[in-house]
Design an enzyme around this catalytic site. Structure first.
Site: not given
Ligand code: NI
Length: 174
Positions: A46, A51, A95-96, A137, A141
């Site tokens: 995801g 991000q 999380c990236l 999640h 964000h």
């Molecule tokens: Ni994340």
């Protein structure tokens, strides 16, 4: 294939609130596609627009790839969780934007989400398990919330210390 660079903590864009998309037009569709390409390139399940430093309420997910090689990309504009089950479960989240850190997070196990799809149509989707966790999640964000915010203060600080140490060792300026 052009992809975005994924922004990592402590960049403040991860704490910003993304704004609603007015219409899913060609420009938004292009962002959705590039976000999906980015998510696949980083091997995530995801990704949220914050991000990649875009403050539009867009998320992309593909949790099917955990079980098979077939891609099932889903792009959502203005996702809104309109129902959450009382039943909760734990899933080890990462999380990236907080690379290499993982922690069990407890969330509702089933949800219903309403969103606008890539054709500017309103859709509703039921999700359970990993897909439910992933959507929650990613929607978090868009409101500047990270998975570590769901942990106890002690667990959050332990993870952040470990993360900062790792980033310093990798030569990042924090
Ligand atoms: Ni994340």
């Amino acid at each position: 294939m052009e992809i975005y660079q994924v922004i990592a903590l402590p960049d403040p864009v991860l704490r910003a609130t993304a704004q609603p998309v007015q219409t899913v037009n060609d420009a938004i569709r292009a962002q959705m596609k590039k976000m999906l390409d980015t998510m696949y390139a980083y091997e995530g399940v995801g990704l949220a627009a914050n991000q990649v430093a875009i403050l539009n309420r867009i998320i992309v997910i593909d949790t099917a790839r955990r079980e098979s090689d077939v891609k099932k990309p889903i792009a959502m504009a203005n996702p809104e969780i309109i129902w959450r089950s009382e039943e909760r479960w734990d899933y080890k989240e990462g999380c990236l934007s907080i690379p290499q850190m993982y922690a069990d997070v407890e969330r509702p196990k089933f949800i219903k989400v309403r969103y606008v799809d890539e054709n500017n149509q309103v859709q509703e989707m039921d999700a359970g398990g990993l897909a439910a966790t992933c959507i929650q999640h990613e929607v978090d964000h868009l409101d500047g919330i990270l998975f570590i915010d769901h942990l106890s203060r002690l667990r959050r600080e332990t993870i952040l210390k470990k993360y900062e140490k790792m980033r310093r060792e990798e030569g990042h300026v924090l």
